[in-house]
Design an enzyme around this catalytic site. Structure first.
Site, PDB file in Angstrom:
ATOM      1  N   CYS A  21       0.891  -1.221   0.001  1.00 49.97           N
ATOM      2  CA  CYS A  21       0.048  -0.535   0.014  1.00 49.97           C
ATOM      3  C   CYS A  21       0.452   1.407   0.191  1.00 49.97           C
ATOM      4  O   CYS A  21       1.956   1.232   0.828  1.00 49.97           O
ATOM      5  CB  CYS A  21      -0.654   0.214   1.780  1.00 49.97           C
ATOM      6  SG  CYS A  21      -1.318  -1.247   1.636  1.00 49.97           S
ATOM      7  N   GLY A  47       1.649   0.169  -5.121  1.00 50.43           N
ATOM      8  CA  GLY A  47       0.372  -0.846  -5.616  1.00 50.43           C
ATOM      9  C   GLY A  47      -0.357  -0.677  -6.973  1.00 50.43           C
ATOM     10  O   GLY A  47      -0.798   0.903  -6.318  1.00 50.43           O
ATOM     11  N   ASN A 126      -1.643   1.594   5.783  1.00 46.23           N
ATOM     12  CA  ASN A 126      -0.499   1.272   4.740  1.00 46.23           C
ATOM     13  C   ASN A 126       0.164  -0.376   6.061  1.00 46.23           C
ATOM     14  O   ASN A 126       1.047   0.642   7.232  1.00 46.23           O
ATOM     15  CB  ASN A 126       0.579   1.614   4.058  1.00 46.23           C
ATOM     16  CG  ASN A 126       2.222   1.219   3.900  1.00 46.23           C
ATOM     17  OD1 ASN A 126       2.983   1.851   3.765  1.00 46.23           O
ATOM     18  ND2 ASN A 126       2.063   0.153   3.244  1.00 46.23           N
ATOM     19  N   GLY A 127       0.424  -1.171   5.337  1.00 46.79           N
ATOM     20  CA  GLY A 127       0.689  -2.113   6.710  1.00 46.79           C
ATOM     21  C   GLY A 127       0.008  -2.699   6.878  1.00 46.79           C
ATOM     22  O   GLY A 127      -0.958  -3.768   6.275  1.00 46.79           O
ATOM     23  N   TYR A 267      14.319  -2.295  -1.428  1.00 46.77           N
ATOM     24  CA  TYR A 267      13.658  -2.206  -3.097  1.00 46.77           C
ATOM     25  C   TYR A 267      12.229  -1.758  -2.911  1.00 46.77           C
ATOM     26  O   TYR A 267      12.241  -1.277  -4.092  1.00 46.77           O
ATOM     27  CB  TYR A 267      13.227  -4.146  -2.786  1.00 46.77           C
ATOM     28  CG  TYR A 267      12.199  -4.199  -4.318  1.00 46.77           C
ATOM     29  CD1 TYR A 267      12.300  -4.272  -5.375  1.00 46.77           C
ATOM     30  CD2 TYR A 267      10.622  -4.208  -3.554  1.00 46.77           C
ATOM     31  CE1 TYR A 267      11.618  -4.283  -6.313  1.00 46.77           C
ATOM     32  CE2 TYR A 267      10.011  -4.823  -5.048  1.00 46.77           C
ATOM     33  CZ  TYR A 267      10.315  -5.123  -6.069  1.00 46.77           C
ATOM     34  OH  TYR A 267       9.790  -5.182  -6.954  1.00 46.77           O
TER      35      TYR A 267
END
Ligand code: SF4
Length: 491
Positions: A21, A47, A126-127, A267
């Site tokens: 996300c 995302g 997000n998570g 990344y």
């Protein structure tokens, strides 16, 4: 596209860990939704499956739009953007979060909205909430009716049950019950709110634009709207932003030592973002340098596996003195919308996305630098392409340690048995991939490259590195209940 279907998954890019996300919020600007759409566009790498925006306008109240697919395909038309007026907006792009992997419904697309006695609130995160199953069971037993399969909805229900007077306090209450790794953007009619979990596993930054404020997963999304980067939200911090009081900071959680996700450096984050005061690009170049120091090999060329291996390959080349070359070219237009692949096209696999620069490779000893090896399927195909093109030797150098454990903190990882490094030694992986040599940066080397001169402190690691070490900084309660076996603690 029917509203209940997700777009076709990208069929040729399933051999990476995926950030699930990206979040973005703006307050105090005219047409905040346009800024959010641009911010989400810059966060699209976090995302690609779906996105959503919620706005508030003093005369028109709350409005929202949630769509499958890319931001650029949905949140650019005036038809949609005119329905999202107001000076306050938050948005979310998602891959697939816990609960509905592979069968996303539009009801699972964030931001989520809740109506409370003191007004509405929207929230995007997000998570991953690692005790979401247990919380959901408890909330359903107590009468909550869930509308999605997303773990984020637990936060709305916990807020609804809180006895606190206002929405930020209710959110604090709710988040104290939640375990896991999360960054949040939320909004009420007048407030923009940002929160990072106590360990600060997932990123969140604060920016300024004119008289307004911005919250974003990464700084690259501040740049696209011309917003000034102010600072990172601190681990365990909640910021409440209003036009009258600006940014007010709260610390609702017990203070803990931060454990930021080290894979963001490797990344997930864009190379043009700033993390920990340093450009991600520079960090990745340092990772390449460390990799070269730890794992030298005689060769003629250093080539990145594009695009994510590029900065590390440049670092490897600079450190080793071996020339850098674009031995593999990526087709930039090979997007998700390409085609519904037939079996014949699917079998072409990685060739549709990457092509070898034959004239450069023929007769050469080639070092290929990639960011990670997950299942190893893509690495094998790339090796075949390089050998087909006439390379004399192929040496893989990997800019992260072996990925041997799944992530439970908002990153899509295959089950443990599908991770190549979970079942094979380094030599077995080398033989499986069929390359002349395969070497990974060590965990200590990675820590040095991200700025920890003394390497990893084994007693109190400075980062989350669970996907490499198997040491999870937050107990993955739901997964343990489902039978996941954690590594035994060292004596
Ligand atoms: S387990 Fe790996 S990917 Fe997940 S948060 Fe930790 S370092 Fe990042």
């Amino acid at each position: 596209m029917p509203m209940t279907q997700m777009p076709p998954a990208h069929p040729f890019d399933d051999d990476k860990l995926r950030e699930e996300c990206g979040i973005f919020g703006v307050s105090g600007v005219k047409d905040a939704s346009s800024f959010v759409a641009l911010g989400l566009h810059a966060l699209q790498h976090r995302g690609q499956e779906a996105g959503g925006i919620v706005t508030h306008d003093p005369t028109q109240g709350f409005n929202s739009a949630r769509r499958f697919g890319y931001v650029r395909d949905n949140f650019t038309s005036t038809d949609i953007m005119e329905t999202l007026p107001g000076p306050l907006a938050i948005g979310h792009v998602r891959y697939s979060t816990a609960g509905s992997k592979g069968q996303t419904a539009i009801r699972d697309v964030q931001p989520f909205f809740g109506e409370f006695s003191m007004g509405g609130a929207a929230i995007a995160h997000n998570g991953n909430i690692t005790n979401a199953d247990a919380l959901r069971r408890e909330l359903i037993e107590r009468g909550s009716i869930f509308q999605s399969s997303s773990d984020s909805e637990c936060i709305i229900h916990l807020m609804a049950r809180s006895l606190q007077r206002n929405i930020p306090e209710r959110m604090e209450d709710a988040l104290r019950r939640v375990e896991g790794a999360f960054s949040i953007v939320a909004m009420t009619r007048t407030k923009l709110i940002g929160v990072r979990d106590p360990l600060g596993v997932r990123p969140l930054v604060l920016g300024k634009i004119g008289d307004g404020w911005v919250l974003s997963s990464e700084t690259c999304a501040l740049d696209i709207i011309g917003s000034e980067f102010i600072r990172e939200i601190e681990p365990g911090e909640m910021v409440v932003i209003t036009p009258e009081h600006g940014v007010q900071s709260h610390f609702p959680f017990r203070k803990q030592k931060p454990r930021f996700c080290i894979f963001e450096h490797v990344y997930f984050s864009r190379p043009d973002s700033i993390l920990g005061g340093r450009s991600v690009y520079e960090t990745r170049e340092s990772i390449g340098r460390e990799l070269a120091k730890e794992n030298p090999v005689d060769a003629d060329l250093v080539c990145p596996v594009p695009d994510s291996g590029t900065p590390a390959a440049i670092g490897y080349s600079l450190e080793s003195g071996i020339p850098y070359a674009m031995g593999i070219i990526r087709n930039q237009y090979m997007g998700r919308t390409f085609i519904e692949p037939t079996e014949q096209i699917r079998n072409m696999g990685v060739r549709l996305k990457l092509n070898v620069n034959r004239a450069l490779i023929r007769g050469k000893r080639v070092i290929l630098v990639d960011d990670s090896v997950v299942r190893g399927t893509t690495s094998r195909k790339i090796k075949e392409m390089i050998l087909d093109a006439g390379a004399k030797e192929v040496h893989f150098r990997i800019a992260s340690p072996p990925t041997a454990w799944p992530c439970f903190y908002g990153v899509d990882t295959p089950q443990r048995e599908k991770l190549l490094a979970a079942t094979m030694s380094e030599e077995e992986m080398r033989s499986h991939l069929g390359v002349d040599s395969l070497k990974f940066i060590t965990l200590d080397g990675l820590y040095r490259a991200v700025g920890e001169a003394g390497g990893r402190n084994p007693a109190t690691p400075q980062y989350c590195d669970a996907c490499f070490s198997g040491e999870y900084p937050v107990k993955p309660s739901d997964m343990l209940a489902k039978g996941f076996e954690m590594k035994e603690a060292a004596e």
